[in-house]
Design a protein around this motif. Structure first.
Motif, PDB file in Angstrom:
ATOM      1  N   UNK A 143       0.866  -1.092  -0.485  1.00 36.88           N
ATOM      2  CA  UNK A 143      -0.140  -0.231  -0.139  1.00 36.88           C
ATOM      3  C   UNK A 143       0.394   1.181   0.152  1.00 36.88           C
ATOM      4  N   UNK A 144       0.449   2.313  -0.985  1.00 39.39           N
ATOM      5  CA  UNK A 144       1.469   3.549  -1.290  1.00 39.39           C
ATOM      6  C   UNK A 144       1.325   4.026   0.018  1.00 39.39           C
ATOM      7  N   UNK A 145       0.383   4.813   0.928  1.00 42.81           N
ATOM      8  CA  UNK A 145       0.256   4.959   1.929  1.00 42.81           C
ATOM      9  C   UNK A 145       0.269   4.489   3.172  1.00 42.81           C
ATOM     10  N   UNK A 146       1.009   3.531   3.274  1.00 46.06           N
ATOM     11  CA  UNK A 146       2.232   3.389   5.010  1.00 46.06           C
ATOM     12  C   UNK A 146       3.518   4.163   4.575  1.00 46.06           C
ATOM     13  N   UNK A 147       3.350   4.662   5.963  1.00 42.91           N
ATOM     14  CA  UNK A 147       4.371   5.439   5.763  1.00 42.91           C
ATOM     15  C   UNK A 147       5.884   4.356   6.076  1.00 42.91           C
ATOM     16  N   UNK A 148       6.848   4.648   6.217  1.00 44.38           N
ATOM     17  CA  UNK A 148       7.835   4.129   6.674  1.00 44.38           C
ATOM     18  C   UNK A 148       8.804   4.014   5.230  1.00 44.38           C
ATOM     19  N   UNK A 149      10.542   3.224   5.322  1.00 43.89           N
ATOM     20  CA  UNK A 149      11.024   2.614   4.264  1.00 43.89           C
ATOM     21  C   UNK A 149      10.243   1.356   3.223  1.00 43.89           C
ATOM     22  N   UNK A 150       9.427   1.357   1.859  1.00 43.95           N
ATOM     23  CA  UNK A 150       9.518   0.349   1.638  1.00 43.95           C
ATOM     24  C   UNK A 150      10.363  -0.675   0.713  1.00 43.95           C
ATOM     25  N   UNK A 151      10.714  -2.004   1.425  1.00 44.49           N
ATOM     26  CA  UNK A 151      11.936  -2.299   0.712  1.00 44.49           C
ATOM     27  C   UNK A 151      11.333  -3.829   0.349  1.00 44.49           C
ATOM     28  N   UNK A 152      11.592  -4.101  -1.232  1.00 41.38           N
ATOM     29  CA  UNK A 152      11.467  -5.093  -1.887  1.00 41.38           C
ATOM     30  C   UNK A 152      11.869  -5.824  -1.742  1.00 41.38           C
ATOM     31  N   UNK A 153      12.210  -7.713  -0.368  1.00 38.36           N
ATOM     32  CA  UNK A 153      12.792  -8.130  -0.731  1.00 38.36           C
ATOM     33  C   UNK A 153      13.051  -9.350  -1.297  1.00 38.36           C
ATOM     34  N   UNK A 154      11.825 -10.518  -1.886  1.00 35.48           N
ATOM     35  CA  UNK A 154      11.956 -11.151  -3.079  1.00 35.48           C
ATOM     36  C   UNK A 154      11.257 -11.996  -1.720  1.00 35.48           C
ATOM     37  N   UNK A 155      10.400 -12.800  -3.504  1.00 38.31           N
ATOM     38  CA  UNK A 155       9.465 -13.594  -3.016  1.00 38.31           C
ATOM     39  C   UNK A 155      11.036 -15.422  -3.800  1.00 38.31           C
ATOM     40  N   UNK A 156      11.745 -15.343  -4.732  1.00 39.96           N
ATOM     41  CA  UNK A 156      12.407 -16.424  -4.399  1.00 39.96           C
ATOM     42  C   UNK A 156      13.299 -15.579  -5.781  1.00 39.96           C
ATOM     43  N   UNK A 157      14.030 -16.577  -6.749  1.00 41.48           N
ATOM     44  CA  UNK A 157      15.073 -15.997  -7.460  1.00 41.48           C
ATOM     45  C   UNK A 157      14.611 -16.603  -8.543  1.00 41.48           C
ATOM     46  N   UNK A 158      13.570 -16.880  -9.439  1.00 44.79           N
ATOM     47  CA  UNK A 158      13.403 -16.602 -10.718  1.00 44.79           C
ATOM     48  C   UNK A 158      13.599 -15.312 -11.250  1.00 44.79           C
ATOM     49  N   UNK A 159      14.804 -15.670 -12.112  1.00 43.27           N
ATOM     50  CA  UNK A 159      14.844 -14.495 -13.060  1.00 43.27           C
ATOM     51  C   UNK A 159      13.902 -14.087 -14.112  1.00 43.27           C
ATOM     52  N   UNK A 160      13.713 -15.506 -14.661  1.00 46.95           N
ATOM     53  CA  UNK A 160      13.006 -15.554 -15.634  1.00 46.95           C
ATOM     54  C   UNK A 160      11.427 -14.986 -15.804  1.00 46.95           C
ATOM     55  N   UNK A 161      10.691 -15.004 -14.806  1.00 44.34           N
ATOM     56  CA  UNK A 161       9.412 -14.671 -14.339  1.00 44.34           C
ATOM     57  C   UNK A 161       9.762 -13.363 -14.540  1.00 44.34           C
ATOM     58  N   UNK A 162       9.278 -12.610 -16.088  1.00 43.07           N
ATOM     59  CA  UNK A 162       8.771 -11.536 -16.145  1.00 43.07           C
ATOM     60  C   UNK A 162       8.643 -10.805 -15.078  1.00 43.07           C
ATOM     61  N   UNK A 163       7.809 -10.400 -13.757  1.00 47.54           N
ATOM     62  CA  UNK A 163       7.464  -9.662 -13.299  1.00 47.54           C
ATOM     63  C   UNK A 163       9.048  -9.596 -12.431  1.00 47.54           C
ATOM     64  N   UNK A 164       9.568  -9.935 -12.258  1.00 45.11           N
ATOM     65  CA  UNK A 164      10.889 -10.092 -11.603  1.00 45.11           C
ATOM     66  C   UNK A 164      11.554  -9.027 -11.154  1.00 45.11           C
ATOM     67  N   UNK A 165      11.179  -8.428 -12.890  1.00 45.66           N
ATOM     68  CA  UNK A 165      11.936  -6.919 -13.359  1.00 45.66           C
ATOM     69  C   UNK A 165      11.240  -5.575 -13.304  1.00 45.66           C
ATOM     70  N   UNK A 166      10.088  -5.716 -12.626  1.00 46.30           N
ATOM     71  CA  UNK A 166       9.019  -5.059 -13.609  1.00 46.30           C
ATOM     72  C   UNK A 166       9.329  -3.873 -12.335  1.00 46.30           C
ATOM     73  N   UNK A 167       9.288  -2.575 -12.160  1.00 40.45           N
ATOM     74  CA  UNK A 167       9.545  -1.513 -11.329  1.00 40.45           C
ATOM     75  C   UNK A 167       7.951  -1.185 -11.211  1.00 40.45           C
ATOM     76  N   UNK A 168       6.980  -1.076 -10.543  1.00 35.48           N
ATOM     77  CA  UNK A 168       5.898  -0.779  -9.850  1.00 35.48           C
ATOM     78  C   UNK A 168       5.586   0.825  -9.232  1.00 35.48           C
ATOM     79  N   UNK A 169       6.994   1.281  -9.021  1.00 33.14           N
ATOM     80  CA  UNK A 169       7.102   2.454  -8.033  1.00 33.14           C
ATOM     81  C   UNK A 169       6.579   2.516  -6.900  1.00 33.14           C
ATOM     82  N   UNK A 170       6.326   1.102  -6.619  1.00 32.95           N
ATOM     83  CA  UNK A 170       5.952   0.882  -4.480  1.00 32.95           C
ATOM     84  C   UNK A 170       7.101   1.174  -3.594  1.00 32.95           C
ATOM     85  N   UNK A 171       7.977   0.741  -4.084  1.00 32.21           N
ATOM     86  CA  UNK A 171       9.332   0.804  -2.955  1.00 32.21           C
ATOM     87  C   UNK A 171      10.712   1.846  -2.998  1.00 32.21           C
TER      88      UNK A 171
END
Length: 353
Positions: free
Chosen positions: A74-102
């Motif tokens: 949620x964009x409205x939460x305060x704090x440093x928003x940190x993406x720590x990933x849910x795996x190593x599957x770099x071949x999945x396209x959404x792994x590299x999508x920057x959604x601007x939340x973090x």
């Protein structure tokens, strides 16, 4: 530091818990878990940690750091928003999508760090820090805990090796509809016990089908009482398709066989016909090039196997705050804000603890 652990899916529990343990070891931190009750109706840590299903409570908590093993927060939460990933599957396209939340991406190893630093230069609104992945902390502390159970299974079933089948849940990528008979043949023609461990998001009809398969065959065991990591530690070979589990297994320096993996770069044995499974099983035990490829993955995907990944993540957030302060908002377009509200709901932003 006030820490929010953002647990949207069941698989995130094992990724986030090392951060809870590290915060407890260090002391001086206040930790709250957000648990999405739609996807995790029975939170396994409910008696061990402070948690809530309420996004309003998360906002009122006023976190300084929010750790997210997913693609959206949620964009409205305060704090440093940190993406720590849910795996190593770099071949999945959404792994590299920057959604601007973090505000920051904490990467697993050099391969990911290099890619995300390029993306950071392009977008200019997030930092990148290489920390390693928290699941490796759990493995570091527990990698020898299941050897007795492994030996007991081998004795009980009278087998030489344990093979785990852990496919992805994605209907477009999973091998579940096509590999079943090949798995049966493997148990009949090789001296193995086969463990079947399905992803929590697997379609129920496939879960039922493979559970029944295990009931019908003495050398197949359907397991569901623990995260996949325990069973990987107990296994000698992994069979999968397109799943981040592949990389976790390679980091253990153990061989992998996949059926129709979509990866551009393949560092394991991939087959395109399930009938080749037995031959592939024999090959992975002896192929020197496969061993070299496995070592390359270990060095580049996540060399941080020292049990200190969560510590580096907490230090990384603290350093961000010392330098830049605690972010109160991020600039997002209307579509991203709409997606955030649609997924997690609205809150009263006039309240803050």
């Amino acid at each position: 530091m006030k820490i929010l652990l953002f647990c949207e899916n069941k698989y995130a529990v094992d990724i986030l818990f090392p951060l809870q343990e590290e915060a407890d070891r260090e002391g001086g931190h206040e930790v709250l878990w957000f648990v999405d009750k739609r996807k995790i109706p029975d939170f396994p840590l409910r008696e061990k940690v402070a948690w809530t299903n309420s996004m309003q409570e998360c906002f009122d908590f006023s976190p300084e750091a929010v750790y997210v093993p997913g693609n959206i927060v949620p964009y409205y939460l305060p704090g440093v928003k940190i993406e720590i990933f849910h795996g190593y599957a770099a071949e999945k396209k959404d792994h590299w999508v920057i959604r601007r939340y973090f505000d920051a991406y904490f990467t697993q190893g050099p391969y990911f760090t290099e890619h995300f630093k390029r993306l950071s230069k392009k977008y200019g609104d997030f930092e990148v820090l290489e920390t390693g992945w928290t699941r490796q902390d759990w493995i570091f502390r527990h990698k020898n805990d299941f050897e007795a159970e492994r030996q007991e299974l081998l004795r009980k079933y009278g087998k030489k090796e344990i093979v785990i089948y852990a496919p992805t849940f994605s209907p477009k990528l999973t091998s579940l509809p096509t590999i079943k008979q090949a798995l049966v043949r493997l148990t009949e023609q090789r001296d193995i016990l086969l463990l079947i461990k399905l992803h929590p998001l697997t379609r129920q009809e496939w879960v039922d089908e493979y559970r029944q398969l295990a009931e019908e065959h003495d050398n197949i065991l359907f397991v569901s009482d623990f995260g996949v990591t325990k069973w990987m530690l107990m296994s000698d070979v992994l069979i999968s398709d397109t799943s981040s589990t592949i990389y976790e297994f390679l980091l253990l320096r153990k061989p992998v066989i996949t059926l129709n993996a979509i990866s551009k770069d393949i560092y394991w044995k991939n087959i395109t016909d399930a009938a080749d499974l037995c031959a592939a099983f024999d090959e992975v035990h002896h192929d020197e090039q496969l061993r070299k490829d496995m070592l390359w993955v270990a060095e580049n995907y996540d060399p941080h196997l020292d049990g200190q990944c969560a510590k580096r993540m907490i230090e990384g957030a603290a350093d961000y705050i010392r330098r830049l302060g605690v972010p109160t908002h991020r600039s997002l377009n209307l579509w991203r804000k709409y997606t955030s509200i649609k997924t997690f709901g609205r809150i009263d932003t006039s309240r803050r603890r």
